[in-house]
Design a protein around this motif. Structure first.
Motif, PDB file in Angstrom:
ATOM      1  N   LEU A  28      49.625 -33.561  23.110  1.00 59.03           N
ATOM      2  CA  LEU A  28      50.290 -32.180  22.894  1.00 59.03           C
ATOM      3  C   LEU A  28      51.473 -32.096  22.272  1.00 59.03           C
ATOM      4  CD1 LEU A  28      49.475 -29.384  23.971  1.00 59.03           C
ATOM      5  CD2 LEU A  28      51.281 -29.577  25.970  1.00 59.03           C
ATOM      6  N   ALA A  29      52.365 -33.192  22.269  1.00 58.37           N
ATOM      7  CA  ALA A  29      53.608 -33.331  21.389  1.00 58.37           C
ATOM      8  C   ALA A  29      52.966 -33.373  19.910  1.00 58.37           C
ATOM      9  CB  ALA A  29      54.329 -34.473  21.602  1.00 58.37           C
ATOM     10  N   VAL A  30      52.063 -34.088  19.557  1.00 54.28           N
ATOM     11  CA  VAL A  30      51.360 -34.182  18.285  1.00 54.28           C
ATOM     12  C   VAL A  30      50.963 -32.987  17.862  1.00 54.28           C
ATOM     13  CG1 VAL A  30      49.533 -35.001  16.767  1.00 54.28           C
ATOM     14  CG2 VAL A  30      50.869 -36.449  18.223  1.00 54.28           C
ATOM     15  N   PRO A  40      56.607 -36.952  17.002  1.00 55.04           N
ATOM     16  CA  PRO A  40      57.182 -37.019  18.228  1.00 55.04           C
ATOM     17  C   PRO A  40      58.281 -38.346  17.764  1.00 55.04           C
ATOM     18  CG  PRO A  40      54.782 -37.136  18.022  1.00 55.04           C
ATOM     19  CD  PRO A  40      55.106 -36.929  16.829  1.00 55.04           C
ATOM     20  N   ALA A  41      59.019 -38.659  18.875  1.00 52.62           N
ATOM     21  CA  ALA A  41      59.785 -39.634  18.924  1.00 52.62           C
ATOM     22  C   ALA A  41      59.159 -41.112  18.539  1.00 52.62           C
ATOM     23  CB  ALA A  41      60.982 -39.729  19.929  1.00 52.62           C
ATOM     24  N   ASP A  42      60.115 -41.762  17.968  1.00 52.04           N
ATOM     25  CA  ASP A  42      59.418 -43.155  17.506  1.00 52.04           C
ATOM     26  C   ASP A  42      59.161 -44.089  18.527  1.00 52.04           C
ATOM     27  OD1 ASP A  42      60.011 -42.569  14.987  1.00 52.04           O
ATOM     28  OD2 ASP A  42      61.994 -43.756  15.014  1.00 52.04           O
ATOM     29  N   ASP A  43      59.562 -43.895  19.794  1.00 47.18           N
ATOM     30  CA  ASP A  43      59.055 -44.815  21.001  1.00 47.18           C
ATOM     31  C   ASP A  43      58.060 -44.034  21.778  1.00 47.18           C
ATOM     32  OD1 ASP A  43      60.994 -42.909  21.806  1.00 47.18           O
ATOM     33  OD2 ASP A  43      61.939 -44.239  23.412  1.00 47.18           O
ATOM     34  N   LEU A  53      59.697 -34.029  20.983  1.00 47.97           N
ATOM     35  CA  LEU A  53      59.770 -33.486  19.848  1.00 47.97           C
ATOM     36  C   LEU A  53      61.475 -33.093  19.388  1.00 47.97           C
ATOM     37  CD1 LEU A  53      56.815 -31.239  19.233  1.00 47.97           C
ATOM     38  CD2 LEU A  53      57.063 -33.757  18.277  1.00 47.97           C
ATOM     39  N   GLU A  54      62.002 -33.767  18.543  1.00 51.91           N
ATOM     40  CA  GLU A  54      63.497 -33.550  18.301  1.00 51.91           C
ATOM     41  C   GLU A  54      63.466 -32.354  17.036  1.00 51.91           C
ATOM     42  OE1 GLU A  54      66.530 -34.270  19.558  1.00 51.91           O
ATOM     43  OE2 GLU A  54      65.873 -36.115  20.580  1.00 51.91           O
TER      44      GLU A  54
END
Length: 133
Positions: A28-30, A40-43, A53-54
């Motif tokens: 969903l973040a994608v 999405p955040a690297d981790d 998501l920043e």
């Protein structure tokens, strides 16, 4: 001696908009990342219990969290998006190509109004008039 006036605390800032989902939060973040031009955040990885998501412009971040209960009714809170560099129709077509679903078209003959879409988890969001409309 002067009487010091106590400082008034500032109003809180919106830090995160949290979206509950029953599927993979990363997926969903994608979707939202592609829609909003974020990654999405690297981790964060597929299968993680949450994904972030920043906002590169410093606005609220979006946090996607897995929950056990499926969505049952209309959202009580949703995002209204205003396209930048595209028309509303172009933004709607782009969102549909990313996996959104059309829910309702509320565009009036004079161009006012909005289009309601659903993200892949069924969460409503609206696309308003864009800069080019």
């Amino acid at each position: 001696m002067t009487d010091a006036v106590p400082a008034t605390p500032a109003a809180p800032a919106v830090h995160s908009i949290t979206v509950d989902c029953v599927g993979d939060p990363y997926e969903l973040a994608v979707f939202w990342g592609a829609l909003l031009g974020r990654t999405p955040a690297d981790d964060d990885r597929p299968g993680d219990p949450e994904a972030l998501l920043e906002d590169p412009e410093g606005g609220p971040r979006m946090l996607f969290v897995r929950v056990p209960d499926p969505k049952a009714v209309k959202n009580r809170l949703h995002l209204d998006l205003r396209p930048r560099g595209r028309t509303r129709a172009e933004e709607v077509e782009r969102a549909l190509s990313l996996g959104a679903t059309l829910s309702a078209d509320h565009v009036r003959p004079d161009g006012r109004g909005w289009v309601t879409l659903l993200d892949p988890q069924g969460n409503e969001f609206c696309v308003e008039r864009g800069e080019l409309d």
